[in-house]
Design an enzyme around this catalytic site. Structure first.
Site, PDB file in Angstrom:
ATOM      1  NE  ARG A 144      -3.427  -2.742   2.248  1.00 45.15           N
ATOM      2  CZ  ARG A 144      -3.975  -3.368   3.278  1.00 45.15           C
ATOM      3  NH1 ARG A 144      -3.909  -2.840   4.497  1.00 45.15           N
ATOM      4  NH2 ARG A 144      -4.582  -4.528   3.100  1.00 45.15           N
ATOM      5  CE  LYS A 163     -14.459  -7.745   4.987  1.00 40.78           C
ATOM      6  NZ  LYS A 163     -13.064  -7.417   4.670  1.00 40.78           N
ATOM      7  CG  HIS A 194      -9.150  -6.358   2.315  1.00 41.37           C
ATOM      8  ND1 HIS A 194      -9.212  -7.535   3.007  1.00 41.37           N
ATOM      9  CD2 HIS A 194      -8.627  -5.477   3.207  1.00 41.37           C
ATOM     10  CE1 HIS A 194      -8.751  -7.381   4.234  1.00 41.37           C
ATOM     11  NE2 HIS A 194      -8.395  -6.133   4.385  1.00 41.37           N
ATOM     12  N   GLY A 246     -17.059   0.423  -1.483  1.00 42.57           N
ATOM     13  CA  GLY A 246     -17.632   1.597  -2.128  1.00 42.57           C
ATOM     14  C   GLY A 246     -19.056   1.905  -1.733  1.00 42.57           C
ATOM     15  NE  ARG A 258     -17.108   5.409   0.399  1.00 41.61           N
ATOM     16  CZ  ARG A 258     -16.600   4.192   0.667  1.00 41.61           C
ATOM     17  NH1 ARG A 258     -17.365   3.270   1.244  1.00 41.61           N
ATOM     18  NH2 ARG A 258     -15.365   3.890   0.389  1.00 41.61           N
ATOM     19  N   GLY A 284     -17.990   0.148   5.438  1.00 45.48           N
ATOM     20  CA  GLY A 284     -16.594   0.242   5.848  1.00 45.48           C
ATOM     21  C   GLY A 284     -16.147   1.638   6.219  1.00 45.48           C
ATOM     22  NE  ARG A 285     -10.803   3.206   2.493  1.00 44.08           N
ATOM     23  CZ  ARG A 285     -10.680   2.143   1.693  1.00 44.08           C
ATOM     24  NH1 ARG A 285     -11.778   1.576   1.176  1.00 44.08           N
ATOM     25  NH2 ARG A 285      -9.504   1.645   1.411  1.00 44.08           N
TER      26      ARG A 285
HETATM   27  C1  LIG Z   1      -8.573   1.098   7.703  1.00 40.45           C
HETATM   28  C2  LIG Z   1      -9.110  -0.224   7.250  1.00 40.45           C
HETATM   29  C3  LIG Z   1      -8.798  -1.376   7.954  1.00 40.45           C
HETATM   30  C4  LIG Z   1      -9.304  -2.611   7.537  1.00 40.45           C
HETATM   31  N1  LIG Z   1      -9.022  -3.717   8.294  1.00 40.45           N
HETATM   32  C5  LIG Z   1      -9.598  -4.894   7.956  1.00 40.45           C
HETATM   33  C6  LIG Z   1      -9.421  -6.026   8.791  1.00 40.45           C
HETATM   34  O1  LIG Z   1      -8.731  -5.967   9.818  1.00 40.45           O
HETATM   35  N2  LIG Z   1     -10.026  -7.189   8.417  1.00 40.45           N
HETATM   36  C7  LIG Z   1     -10.789  -7.293   7.268  1.00 40.45           C
HETATM   37  O2  LIG Z   1     -11.313  -8.365   6.971  1.00 40.45           O
HETATM   38  N3  LIG Z   1     -10.976  -6.215   6.472  1.00 40.45           N
HETATM   39  C8  LIG Z   1     -10.413  -5.033   6.793  1.00 40.45           C
HETATM   40  N4  LIG Z   1     -10.649  -3.931   6.007  1.00 40.45           N
HETATM   41  C9  LIG Z   1     -11.535  -4.053   4.831  1.00 40.45           C
HETATM   42  C10 LIG Z   1     -12.994  -3.759   5.210  1.00 40.45           C
HETATM   43  O3  LIG Z   1     -13.518  -4.768   6.033  1.00 40.45           O
HETATM   44  C11 LIG Z   1     -13.898  -3.648   3.968  1.00 40.45           C
HETATM   45  O4  LIG Z   1     -13.730  -4.806   3.192  1.00 40.45           O
HETATM   46  C12 LIG Z   1     -13.586  -2.405   3.119  1.00 40.45           C
HETATM   47  O5  LIG Z   1     -13.313  -1.303   3.954  1.00 40.45           O
HETATM   48  C13 LIG Z   1     -14.727  -2.087   2.182  1.00 40.45           C
HETATM   49  O6  LIG Z   1     -14.410  -0.997   1.355  1.00 40.45           O
HETATM   50  P1  LIG Z   1     -14.986   0.497   1.631  1.00 40.45           P
HETATM   51  O7  LIG Z   1     -14.553   0.885   2.999  1.00 40.45           O
HETATM   52  O8  LIG Z   1     -14.319   1.357   0.594  1.00 40.45           O
HETATM   53  O9  LIG Z   1     -16.460   0.455   1.463  1.00 40.45           O
HETATM   54  C14 LIG Z   1     -10.119  -2.689   6.391  1.00 40.45           C
HETATM   55  C15 LIG Z   1     -10.429  -1.527   5.682  1.00 40.45           C
HETATM   56  C16 LIG Z   1      -9.938  -0.303   6.095  1.00 40.45           C
HETATM   57  C17 LIG Z   1     -10.312   0.929   5.321  1.00 40.45           C
END
Ligand SMILES: Cc1cc2nc3c(=O)[nH]c(=O)nc-3n(C[C@H](O)[C@H](O)[C@H](O)COP(=O)(O)O)c2cc1C
Length: 371
Positions: free
Chosen positions: A175, A242, A266, A299, A301, A320-321
């Site tokens: 990343r 997942k 992810h 994505g 939102r 998520g975010r």
């Molecule tokens: C800061 C951050 C940390 C994340 N940590 C994990 C995690 O520990 N385990 C996991 O399965 N997914 C993790 N993800 C992925 C999220 O579960 C999810 O799949 C993703 O955020 C979806 O995309 P979006 O936030 O753009 O909608 C993480 C995502 C972000 C942004």
């Protein structure tokens, strides 16, 4: 991430989730903002999730008057939920607010939706469980299966309602933002459920991500389908897999006893060439033909996005975010604001598309606009 168009310092109540995004960006140190916002490679998967979802259009039905309003409640992963939304697992939530996972759990409880506690939570699972929300617990394939199994038992004892196994991180992808920042956890943010992350996660190394360095040591890149069978045999809890994108993998997961699959790349943080998650969804739904439940993330939102996902055949979404934006900007109140906004928008989206309930959304016609 998308440009929000919101000015700096926008305070709640926000009228669009983009305002929470802007408020979080204003508040967070640059390297933490980058950890949350960033993706792998050139971030085209991250932006692709957003643009592809926005290309999905829904043909509304009319004169389906809904005197009783719309019904959003359903079961997901055998948990009751007030709307078809589950909070996605996201590591180290104390990075963005001292209350971290405790505040998110409180907001999930108030909103009546499940919250997936990440294995890499920055408060211990048991403390988060004390809040009283409906919790699912997320795991990565740790090399040490003894520790993994111990986490499953802890989740059961803490009253978690499902186990989520994330299958798209054989290794953590490069990343670039984190590499450029030499990202490491601040001293006061630790992995609350593990006692062996040691100094690795806190040591800044130029050109490296300490979080990725830790995962390279701890995660098992050799995990395979027999490991999923093994995990399935360890617990009676519903099993959520997942990080599925290929319909063949979805079927394999269902055949091995998955109750739910999450179609996800992810959030654009893993394979830099991955298909946008919403584009992967319809073939998965079609091939599974009801064999197990399907969630979408990546994505999502707005309430319109929830409608899009459901119309494409998902049973629900992971959010998520935006949850982290609310948390960063205004703590637990910010998460509640973001979730409340999503619920209001989703109710409106159903009403405006002539749907009384979630089953009706499935019958809507979907069209994808071309760029
Ligand atoms: C800061 C951050 C940390 C994340 N940590 C994990 C995690 O520990 N385990 C996991 O399965 N997914 C993790 N993800 C992925 C999220 O579960 C999810 O799949 C993703 O955020 C979806 O995309 P979006 O936030 O753009 O909608 C993480 C995502 C972000 C942004």
């Amino acid at each position: 991430m998308s440009s929000t168009g919101a000015g700096p310092g926008v305070t709640p109540p926000w009228t669009r989730v983009a305002e929470a995004e802007q408020a979080a960006r204003d508040r967070l140190p640059a390297d933490i903002w980058d950890f949350v916002a960033g993706g792998s490679g050139d971030e085209s998967v991250l932006t692709g999730n957003l643009t592809e979802l926005n290309r999905i259009t829904v043909v509304p039905r009319v004169l389906n008057g809904q005197p009783g309003g719309v019904r959003l409640a359903r079961q997901l992963g055998r948990s009751e939920t007030r709307m078809p939304v589950v909070i996605a697992p996201m590591a180290y939530q104390r990075l963005v607010h001292p209350q971290g996972e405790l505040a998110v759990a409180e907001a999930a409880r108030a909103e009546g939706i499940p919250y997936v506690v990440p294995m890499l939570s920055s408060h211990p699972l048991e403390k988060i469980a004390d809040v009283g929300a409906t919790l699912w617990f997320q795991l990565y394939w740790l090399r040490d299966r003894g520790v993994l199994l111990d986490l499953v038992r802890r989740a059961e004892q803490a009253g978690c309602r499902a186990i989520v196994i994330t299958v798209d991180v054989p290794v953590m992808a490069r990343r670039p933002r984190d590499l450029r920042n030499g990202f490491a956890l601040p001293a006061d943010v630790t992995a609350g459920n593990l006692d062996d992350t040691g100094p690795t996660t806190h040591t800044r190394v130029p050109g490296a991500s300490a979080v990725a360095t830790h995962s390279a040591v701890a995660f098992d890149p050799a995990a395979c389908w027999s490991d999923l069978e093994w995990l399935r045999a360890q617990t009676e809890l519903p099993l959520v897999v997942k990080g599925i994108l290929d319909p063949r993998d979805a079927v394999r997961a269902a055949e091995r006893g998955a109750d739910t699959v999450v179609v996800s790349n992810h959030g654009g943080r893993q394979l830099p060439a991955a298909v946008p998650s919403c584009a992967a969804l319809p073939p998965v739904v079609e091939r599974l033909a009801g064999r197990c439940e399907v969630l979408l993330d990546g994505g999502v939102r707005t309430g319109a996005d929830v409608l899009r996902a459901l119309a494409l055949g998902a049973d629900g979404v992971m959010y998520g975010r935006p949850v982290l934006w609310g948390l960063a900007a205004d703590g637990g109140a910010g998460v509640r604001t973001v979730l409340g906004l999503l619920r209001t928008e989703t109710e409106e989206a159903l009403l405006l598309s002539g749907c009384a309930d979630l089953a009706a959304v499935r019958q809507l016609t979907v069209a994808r606009t071309v760029a």
